[in-house]
Design a protein around this motif. Structure first.
Motif, PDB file in Angstrom:
ATOM      1  N   ASP A   1      39.995  35.985  33.683  1.00 34.53           N
ATOM      2  CA  ASP A   1      41.383  36.440  33.746  1.00 34.53           C
ATOM      3  C   ASP A   1      42.221  35.798  32.632  1.00 34.53           C
ATOM      4  OD1 ASP A   1      42.257  33.900  34.586  1.00 34.53           O
ATOM      5  OD2 ASP A   1      42.468  34.488  36.679  1.00 34.53           O
ATOM      6  N   PRO A   2      43.468  36.218  32.474  1.00 33.84           N
ATOM      7  CA  PRO A   2      44.312  35.678  31.398  1.00 33.84           C
ATOM      8  C   PRO A   2      44.519  34.159  31.472  1.00 33.84           C
ATOM      9  CG  PRO A   2      45.283  37.679  32.282  1.00 33.84           C
ATOM     10  CD  PRO A   2      44.126  37.322  33.176  1.00 33.84           C
ATOM     11  N   ASN A   3      44.315  33.568  32.642  1.00 33.34           N
ATOM     12  CA  ASN A   3      44.444  32.114  32.792  1.00 33.34           C
ATOM     13  C   ASN A   3      43.116  31.395  32.591  1.00 33.34           C
ATOM     14  OD1 ASN A   3      47.250  32.156  33.376  1.00 33.34           O
ATOM     15  ND2 ASN A   3      46.759  32.851  35.453  1.00 33.34           N
ATOM     16  N   ASN A   4      42.151  32.120  32.049  1.00 30.50           N
ATOM     17  CA  ASN A   4      40.827  31.576  31.738  1.00 30.50           C
ATOM     18  C   ASN A   4      40.033  31.179  32.987  1.00 30.50           C
ATOM     19  OD1 ASN A   4      39.333  31.523  29.442  1.00 30.50           O
ATOM     20  ND2 ASN A   4      39.739  29.381  28.974  1.00 30.50           N
TER      21      ASN A   4
END
Length: 93
Positions: A39-42
């Motif tokens: 996800d975008p938050n790794n």
């Protein structure tokens, strides 16, 4: 096959048919990670169909049998992985 076993997940255990522990120790995370998204938050978000877990102290991958309909090739890949590495399985129809 009865309804209960038809809905039971396909489980790949980190123990070979000869009783040895499968290596590397993080194999279940790696295998399930092949079906995951970052996800975008790794953070790793595992597929709802392919989940790493530990059962009785043994790393395992739990495969939802609905994957067979969603992606038959992925399901066959997981069956082949288990078979070619001589891993113990449950409900591996």
């Amino acid at each position: 096959m009865d309804d209960a076993s038809a809905n039971a997940p396909f489980i790949i255990r980190g123990i070979t048919t000869g009783g040895a522990r499968f290596r590397p120790s993080d194999w279940a995370d790696r295998l399930a990670g092949a079906f995951a998204v970052i996800d975008p938050n790794n953070r790793t978000n595992y597929s709802p169909y392919v989940q790493p877990t530990t059962l009785d102290g043994v790393p395992c991958v739990v495969v939802d049998k609905r994957l067979k309909d969603a992606d038959a090739n992925a399901y066959r890949f997981l069956q082949t992985f288990a078979r070619s590495n001589e891993l113990q399985t449950e409900n591996a129809d």
